[in-house]
Design an enzyme around this catalytic site. Structure first.
Site, PDB file in Angstrom:
ATOM      1  N   GLY A   1       1.272  -0.789  -0.192  1.00  0.00           N
ATOM      2  CA  GLY A   1       0.227  -0.647   0.479  1.00  0.00           C
ATOM      3  C   GLY A   1       1.101   1.242   0.109  1.00  0.00           C
ATOM      4  O   GLY A   1       1.540   0.669   0.986  1.00  0.00           O
ATOM      5  N   THR A   2       0.301   1.711  -0.445  1.00  0.00           N
ATOM      6  CA  THR A   2       1.905   2.838  -1.233  1.00  0.00           C
ATOM      7  C   THR A   2       1.159   3.707  -2.214  1.00  0.00           C
ATOM      8  O   THR A   2       0.681   4.696  -2.740  1.00  0.00           O
ATOM      9  CB  THR A   2       2.648   2.017  -2.467  1.00  0.00           C
ATOM     10  OG1 THR A   2       3.458   0.754  -1.958  1.00  0.00           O
ATOM     11  CG2 THR A   2       3.739   2.614  -3.739  1.00  0.00           C
TER      12      THR A   2
END
Lengths: 235, 255
Positions: free
Chosen positions: A23-24
């Site tokens: 998750g970036t």
């Protein structure tokens, strides 16, 4: 794995794919003479941060890099395949590949394997076309654009880039743009955080830079780093 | 009929004691005795020309094509056995298409000609196949300029300023070596190429010939196309006039 569960995981909720999940926030912006790629460094499995200093920018060949978001396993596997095919391509043509060729190879991997949860950005420099950025969202689309953002944190910074991006920025201005954009996303997205890694690619090759926690631009409302004299911070 | 290869020339998987594979060499002879074909790379493009004798009056001119478009930016002439040549053209078209689909860019000519050379070579490795009796004379124009490549039946592939294969190739090659092809435009070179082809004809007989010409140059928008009819005719006529002029001059000198 269905694309819909992939999308819901991307929002930063409980991890549906049951593994490390980048998750970036990843960003790439082209300027006249090169590209700047940037990424945060947080890898989470659910609420646990399994790696707070990961490197999400992978080298595909000397002049082309890949920003990875989605399932860490999927994107690492894809990037290994792309490195392999790119290296064979270089052997056959006996020259540096164009960014477009490397992006096309990535497209073949992504589009032919719809079960993968991988949203990526390919960016690099080749002498014939200059700096190029290719977005490769979930599903395997390949689209060339002046700037691209992906990852759960990207949702918070579309407007930032819509407003701040202009043609004709210099290398330093582009790096600053990317840095501040990621800092904004890290301030709001729980799945993005840690360091900011930057890679700039131009005709002289790639330059890597790591921006540690205390050097990440302070976004309004953020808490200053522990140990800073609160009186010196402008609120 | 026993020749130099007695006994060692019965199969493509046999070497002679001197290290020659005769079947591959014989395949090369199919090209050497085939229709004269020329390829030249000029300042602004590349030209391919093939001279075909008229097999029969009943055949429609232009129907026995020897020059094919392999991709927009690449064309090919196939001297030697035409059916074998069509096999190579078909493979080349697939290679171009696959490369574009996988890598997003048009195939560089060097890569194409290497792949075709490997393809031709593969036929010489198996007992149950025979080598192809045709070569691939490739013309292209990409970011690195105009190219002429010859991929031969034995598997080698070289790049040339100008090359001739088939009947009369030695004479044509000698003529080409005299020219500064890099300084000529395609239009200028067309006439010279026609001249070379016409000169090497057997003069006796009323045999009719047809010169098939195609080019890829700035004038054709960097696409490989047949030379427009009027341009081709003009070049051929100019070539014939020059040859007549030279003949007159030389007979004047003799008398």
């Amino acid at each position: 794995r269905r694309a819909s569960s992939a999308v819901s995981s991307m929002q930063g909720g409980p991890d549906a794919s049951g593994g490390p999940h980048t998750g970036t926030t990843i960003v790439a912006v082209a300027y006249d003479g090169g590209v700047v790629l940037g990424a945060d460094s947080r890898v989470s499995t659910g609420a646990y941060v399994s790696n707070r200093a990961s490197n999400k920018i992978t080298n595909l060949c000397d002049n082309v890099f890949l920003c990875r978001s989605g399932s860490a396993a999927h994107t690492e596997a894809i990037s290994d395949y792309v490195r392999f095919y790119t290296s064979q391509h270089v052997s056959e043509t006996q020259q540096q590949p164009s960014v477009k060729s490397v992006a096309s190879i990535l497209y073949q991997m992504s589009y032919s394997n719809k079960g993968l949860m991988a949203a990526m950005i390919v960016a690099g420099y080749d002498p014939a076309s200059g700096g190029k950025v290719f977005g490769s969202p979930i599903g395997g689309t390949l689209v060339e654009m002046p700037w691209a953002i992906e990852g759960s944190g990207s949702t918070y910074i579309w407007s930032y880039f819509d407003d701040e991006y202009k043609e004709g920025l210099s290398r330093e201005e582009t790096e600053e743009l990317v840095l501040r954009g990621i800092a904004h996303a890290m301030a709001r997205d729980g799945s993005s955080g840690g360091l900011i890694r930057l890679v700039t690619v131009d005709k002289d090759g790639a330059t890597k830079r790591t921006v540690q926690g205390k050097d990440v631009p302070l976004i309004l409302g953020d808490m200053p780093e522990p140990g800073t004299n609160a009186a010196t911070v402008v609120w | 009929m026993s020749g130099a290869g007695s006994g060692y020339d019965l199969s493509v998987t046999t070497f002679s004691p001197e290290g020659r594979v005769f079947q591959v060499e014989y395949a090369g002879k199919a090209v050497d005795n085939g229709v004269p074909s020329v390829g030249v790379a000029c300042k602004d493009g590349a030209i391919l020309a093939v001279e075909k004798p008229e097999e029969t009056k009943m055949m429609l001119p232009g129907s026995n094509r020897r020059i094919f478009t392999v991709a927009k930016h690449v064309g090919m002439a196939v001297p030697g056995k035409l059916p074998d040549g069509r096999q190579i053209v078909s493979r080349a078209q697939q290679e171009c298409e696959n490369y574009k689909r996988f890598y997003g860019n048009t195939i560089p000519t060097k890569v194409l000609s290497d792949r075709l050379a490997n393809y031709c070579h593969a036929f010489s490795l198996y007992w149950h196949l025979r080598p192809l009796g045709s070569a691939a004379l490739t013309a292209s124009y990409d970011d690195n300029g105009p190219h002429i490549y010859l991929s031969e039946t034995n598997g080698v592939s070289y790049r040339y300023y100008g090359i001739a294969v088939g009947k009369g190739r030695q004479g044509i090659k000698t003529e080409l070596e005299r020219l500064k092809l890099g300084n000529m435009t395609c239009r200028e070179a067309l006439k010279t190429v026609c001249k070379c082809l016409i000169k090497q004809r057997d003069d006796q007989g009323s045999k009719k010939f047809e010169i098939e010409m195609a080019w890829i140059c700035d004038e054709s928008d960097r696409q490989f196309v047949r030379v427009p009819e009027d341009v081709a005719k003009e070049a051929e006529d100019a070539a014939k006039r020059e040859i007549e002029q030279e003949d007159e001059d030389s007979s004047d000198m003799e008398s």
